[in-house]
Design an enzyme around this catalytic site. Structure first.
Site, PDB file in Angstrom:
ATOM      1  N   SER A 277       0.835  -1.195   0.000  1.00 45.66           N
ATOM      2  CA  SER A 277       0.000   0.000   0.000  1.00 45.66           C
ATOM      3  C   SER A 277       0.871   1.247   0.000  1.00 45.66           C
ATOM      4  O   SER A 277       2.049   1.176   0.318  1.00 45.66           O
ATOM      5  CB  SER A 277      -0.880   0.067   1.251  1.00 45.66           C
ATOM      6  OG  SER A 277      -1.522  -1.147   1.482  1.00 45.66           O
ATOM      7  N   ASP A 349       8.248  -9.131  10.995  1.00 52.87           N
ATOM      8  CA  ASP A 349       8.147 -10.528  11.407  1.00 52.87           C
ATOM      9  C   ASP A 349       7.563 -10.628  12.814  1.00 52.87           C
ATOM     10  O   ASP A 349       8.265 -10.495  13.800  1.00 52.87           O
ATOM     11  CB  ASP A 349       9.544 -11.162  11.337  1.00 52.87           C
ATOM     12  CG  ASP A 349       9.499 -12.656  11.583  1.00 52.87           C
ATOM     13  OD1 ASP A 349       8.387 -13.215  11.614  1.00 52.87           O
ATOM     14  OD2 ASP A 349      10.568 -13.257  11.733  1.00 52.87           O
ATOM     15  N   ASP A 352       6.469 -16.340  14.699  1.00 51.90           N
ATOM     16  CA  ASP A 352       7.663 -17.162  14.879  1.00 51.90           C
ATOM     17  C   ASP A 352       7.311 -18.615  15.134  1.00 51.90           C
ATOM     18  O   ASP A 352       6.234 -18.928  15.631  1.00 51.90           O
ATOM     19  CB  ASP A 352       8.510 -16.619  16.035  1.00 51.90           C
ATOM     20  CG  ASP A 352       9.275 -15.367  15.618  1.00 51.90           C
ATOM     21  OD1 ASP A 352       9.536 -15.199  14.411  1.00 51.90           O
ATOM     22  OD2 ASP A 352       9.591 -14.545  16.499  1.00 51.90           O
TER      23      ASP A 352
END
Lengths: 804, 124
Positions: A277, A349, A352
């Site tokens: 975006s 991230d 995990d």
């Protein structure tokens, strides 16, 4: 005799009536579908022809007025928030019922109920990731911490349900008729689930791939090919920003033992390439009018019915307008009389994986430090159309669900991995949007964002009072450098996340001196930010183009900003093509076809307009070259990711004869030039074929932008070959299947001026004239008037309805 | 004459009741109607069929003309018929068979109730 005759005919008649009411394989029941009084024929009638002055909506405190503008955008005027959201639920269901239900069925892992065993694997993935589990946690969290919002969620659900209960067969969305099922009741749970589904669409991780790469390449080569901060990165928060806080300490264990297997597991589906975006805001100092201007265009998969649904929601306290998500309350990307905001995905991230060592086959306990810790079991009952339900047992650890195990996606019986993801923790994203909708100031914006966990977003902000701001908001785990980049050992408590970055320490900026803020899914900060930030999918091109344009622009108008949202400059090509042409040299001088293409490429101005031929040639040549460069890596059996385009171009520029280009398993020593030439040869072959079969290779014709119905098999409900420019990595990010799913530009002056458009239409009904009527304008870079309306405004009214 | 009248009245019956009732209720009504009116075998079959077929065809045509929607074309593609014309024909055909068999059932039911051979009622 006549008895027999009668019985035979009676049997035939009943058999006929029954057989046309039954589904055979994929053929839906014919009579209910074709009956012109109840079947699909009725769905040919558009909303304006079905307009009613009054509709019954119970449990309102006072009547609610709904005014539709000529684009079928409803403007809801209510006296209380509860009335407002009850009406929002009702009106959204009226136009988008099938879609909102289908999306939550997908989110709940219940597609098999509708389409049969075909979708079983998809449903299993969805459930094993724990989306519904996370939504259940979300319900409890909101009930306990924010009962007022929960009441509003219930009001919305009630509005949807009152519509479902009133729904006549004739107006039942055509997809239900074809797929032969009926809507079920909506719940607050479903609204929350929908927001979890957005997280799933936008958040990925490459822990599996990086674990394999580490094993294949070793740490040194991994850092060279996949640097965390490549040269030339322009972060979202302007470089050199001063961080005025004392960061929390994160301790890195002195020794780390990563699980050392090279893993051949089918990775989970990732957010698709092209999902991204843009947003930005310019301060009054850079605009012609002196008012701040804000822009937002989220790029998502291009679908029909469109993901977005436009609305104005008005109470006596505020009036907000913009793009809503059918199923969620309020406006998601929009503005009110005082502020405007927009979102881009803040990829980082936050997912995990931990390797789980079970005590024994029963999987009732797993090693954690010196102890064995108990697991719990969650049994997922997946109903399957036409078959018995499928029972899937998912083991839960304190990290989260064990997604990969002996029953799922693993070729190896001994491999078990648990997923830790903040989507499994209770959170209240809905509150953020409820508060933003009513917000008046930068403080209100910050208070709203404090409630927001996932999917992490870059929230751009501008206010009538002249502020512009950007804040990267999500619940980000505190990580030591490198943590969570690879699979971790779940038996080692030192591998745990050490807490979360406090909200007030999330990267943000207010009124920076450069006069603008912007984000386009790139690195959030420069390397001075005191926390570890990593993601594989940071974008390198759109952000630099936006920033260079915004830096040089002055006296900016709304039209300038609209033009920038539609900007087709192919920065990746502008950087890579001169290098590639240089490396190609004069090798192909005697080949007429090659000379024709090289001339086209040399004359190209790097704009990916729909009629240009350069972008098609570059696109093919680049892809061929790129896959040639990383051939050896991609030949691995274990799943991996390849180095970014950006990094690959840097290598081609800085070390064209370097060892990164040499393929070890060939006798020769390859250089960048060898790959570029090989890529060019392959492009010649492809182009020969294309010119023979398709002829024209201008960009729009080559990339074939398609806006697909949510059921891909319903091809005739899709819109194919939309004539428009742009592409992945370009500000106008319209590729084949992805692009600006919503464009908005807002100028915050005394009277707010707003423009918006999305590739679809307000109606979810493929038979309506409002189903896809925005697409032509969208493809041309045009906008609709999105100014706020008052209840008594008469011009441009399609029809209006009183709910009571 | 009776055939045309029966066809017309069946169509009217569909037009009046189908908006509120499912097709199988309409089938039941046609059967009852046929039993009351008493057209014979083939006459009932074709009149009932034409009545419902024409009503369905007419309504489908009316909706697509007034709405101007391309949904029939899209549905035709989706269902593998390729065109809205074929879909119109299929709709009309389905209406025809539903109406025809319903009327025939009704007509044969009437015959069951007659206690004596037909000729006794001749001239009735």
């Amino acid at each position: 005799m006549k008895y027999i005759g009668f019985l035979v005919v009676l049997t035939l008649t009943v058999a006929l009536a029954l057989s046309v009411s039954r589904q055979f394989g994929t053929i839906p029941p014919l009579a209910p579908l074709l009956d012109p009084y109840h079947g699909f024929w009725q769905n040919s009638i558009s909303e304006d022809e079905l307009a009613e002055d009054k509709l019954e909506l119970n449990k309102l405190s006072s009547e609610v007025k709904v005014v539709y503008d000529e684009n079928l955008i409803p403007h809801i005027f209510a006296n209380t928030q509860a009335d407002l959201y009850r009406a929002q639920g009702y009106i959204t269901a009226k136009h988008r019922l099938w879609q909102m239900e289908f999306q939550t069925m997908a989110a709940a892992g219940r597609i098999s109920e509708i389409v049969g065993p075909l979708a079983l694997d998809l449903d299993r993935i969805t459930r094993r990731k724990g989306l519904a589990y996370g939504a259940e946690k979300g319900v409890t969290f909101i009930q306990e911490n924010d009962p007022e919002s929960f009441l509003l969620l219930e009001a919305y659900a009630d509005g949807v349900n009152q519509y479902i209960d009133q729904l006549k067969d004739a107006q039942l969305p055509v997809e239900y008729k074809i797929l032969n099922y009926r809507p079920e009741h909506w719940t607050a749970f479903k609204s929350i689930l929908l927001l979890k589904y957005m997280t799933d669409m936008l958040v990925g991780d490459r822990d599996l791939e990086y674990s394999n790469l580490r094993k294949i390449l070793g740490d040194v080569m991994l850092d060279k090919l996949y640097p965390e901060y490549p040269t030339g990165v322009e972060p979202i928060i302007e470089a050199g920003h001063k961080w005025n806080f004392n960061p929390l300490a994160v301790t890195r264990p002195d020794s780390i033992n990563y699980p050392d297997d090279q893993l051949v597991i089918d990775p989970l589906p990732q957010p698709e390439e092209g999902t991204g975006s843009n947003n930005w805001a310019v301060s009054g100092s850079k605009t012609k009018s002196g008012n701040p201007i804000l822009a937002n265009d989220p790029h998502l998969s291009l679908n029909l019915p469109s993901l977005w649904y436009s609305m104005q929601l008005t109470t006596p306290e505020y009036s907000v307008k913009g793009a809503t998500l059918p199923g969620a309350l309020g406006v998601i990307s929009g503005f009110n009389e005082n502020i405007a905001w927009g979102v881009t995905n803040a990829t980082r991230d936050t997912r995990d994986w931990y390797k789980i060592t079970f005590q024994d086959e029963s999987r009732q306990a797993y090693r954690y430090g010196e102890k064995w810790q108990q697991t719990s079991f969650r049994i997922e009952e997946i109903k399957v159309k036409g078959e018995e339900a499928y029972l899937d047992t998912v083991v839960y650890t304190h990290y989260g669900p064990v997604v990969y195990d002996k029953t799922f996606n693993s070729n190896r019986q001994d491999v078990n991995f648990a997923l830790k993801w903040n989507v499994h923790e209770g959170s209240n994203e809905q509150k953020t949007f409820l508060m933003l909708n009513a917000g008046k100031s930068h403080d209100d914006y910050n208070a709203a964002l404090d409630n927001y966990t996932a999917p992490a977003q870059n929230f751009v902000f501008a206010s009538k009072s002249g502020d512009i701001a950007m804040r990267i908001q999500g619940k980000f785990p505190l990580k030591w450098k490198g943590q969570g980049k690879f699979f971790m050992d779940g038996a080692d408590p030192r591998m745990e996340w050490q807490g979360y970055i406090p909200n007030e320490q999330n990267a943000s900026t207010l009124n920076p001196s450069r006069g603008f803020v912007s984000s386009a899914n790139q690195h959030p900060t420069d390397s001075t930010y005191p926390y570890y930030v990593f993601d594989n999918s940071f974008e390198f091109y759109r952000n630099r183009r936006i920033n260079s344009r915004l830096s040089e622009m002055k006296d900016i108008t709304v039209e300038d900003i609209q033009a920038l949202q539609f900007d087709d400059y192919y920065l990746h090509a502008a950087e890579a093509l001169p290098i590639m042409l240089e490396l190609l040299g004069s090798e192909f001088e005697n080949d007429d076809q090659a000379k024709k293409y090289i001339t086209l490429l040399k004359e190209w101005d790097f704009y990916a307009d729909p009629n240009q031929k350069g972008p098609s040639l570059f696109y093919i040549w680049w892809r061929k070259t790129y896959s040639q460069v990383w051939k050896e890596l991609s030949d691995n059996v274990a799943p991996i990711v390849l180095p970014s385009y950006y990094q690959t171009v840097l290598f081609m520029k800085n070390e064209p004869s370097g060892p990164v280009f040499d393929l070890k398993n060939t006798a020769e020593t390859e250089t960048a030039a060898a790959h570029v030439k090989q890529g060019f040869l392959e492009m010649l072959t492809d182009m020969k074929k294309w010119e023979l079969e398709e002829g024209d290779f201008s960009w729009a014709n080559y990339k074939k932008t398609t806006i697909k119905h949510l059921v891909p098999q319903f091809k005739s409900f899709s819109v194919e070959n939309v004539y428009t420019g742009g592409g992945s990595g370009i500000i106008n990010a319209t590729s084949e299947r992805h692009g600006a799913s919503w464009r908005m530009v807002v100028e915050l002056g005394a009277d707010v001026k707003a423009f918006g458009i999305y590739p679809g239409g307000q109606s979810g009904n493929p038979g309506s004239k409002y189903y896809s009527n925005f697409i032509a304008k969208w493809a041309n870079g045009e906008y609709l008037d999105f100014n706020l309306r008052t209840a008594d405004q008469t011009e441009g009214v399609l029809f209006q309805t009183i709910l009571n | 004459m009776k055939f045309i009248l029966f066809t017309f009245l069946t169509a009217l019956l569909v037009i009046v009741f189908n908006p509120f009732l499912h097709y199988w209720s309409v089938m039941l009504l046609i059967a009852i109607f046929a039993a009351l009116v008493g057209n014979k075998g083939a006459g009932a079959f074709f009149a009932g069929g034409l009545g419902m077929g024409i009503a369905w065809l007419g309504q489908s045509l009316y909706i697509s003309t007034v709405s101007g929607s391309n949904l029939p074309q899209k549905m035709g593609d989706l269902m593998g018929f390729g065109s809205d014309i074929v879909l119109l024909a299929v709709t009309a055909g389905l209406g025809f068979f539903l109406g025809a068999f319903s009327a025939l059932t009704g007509s044969l039911f009437r015959r069951l109730l007659k206690k004596k051979p037909n000729n006794i009622y001749k001239g009735y």
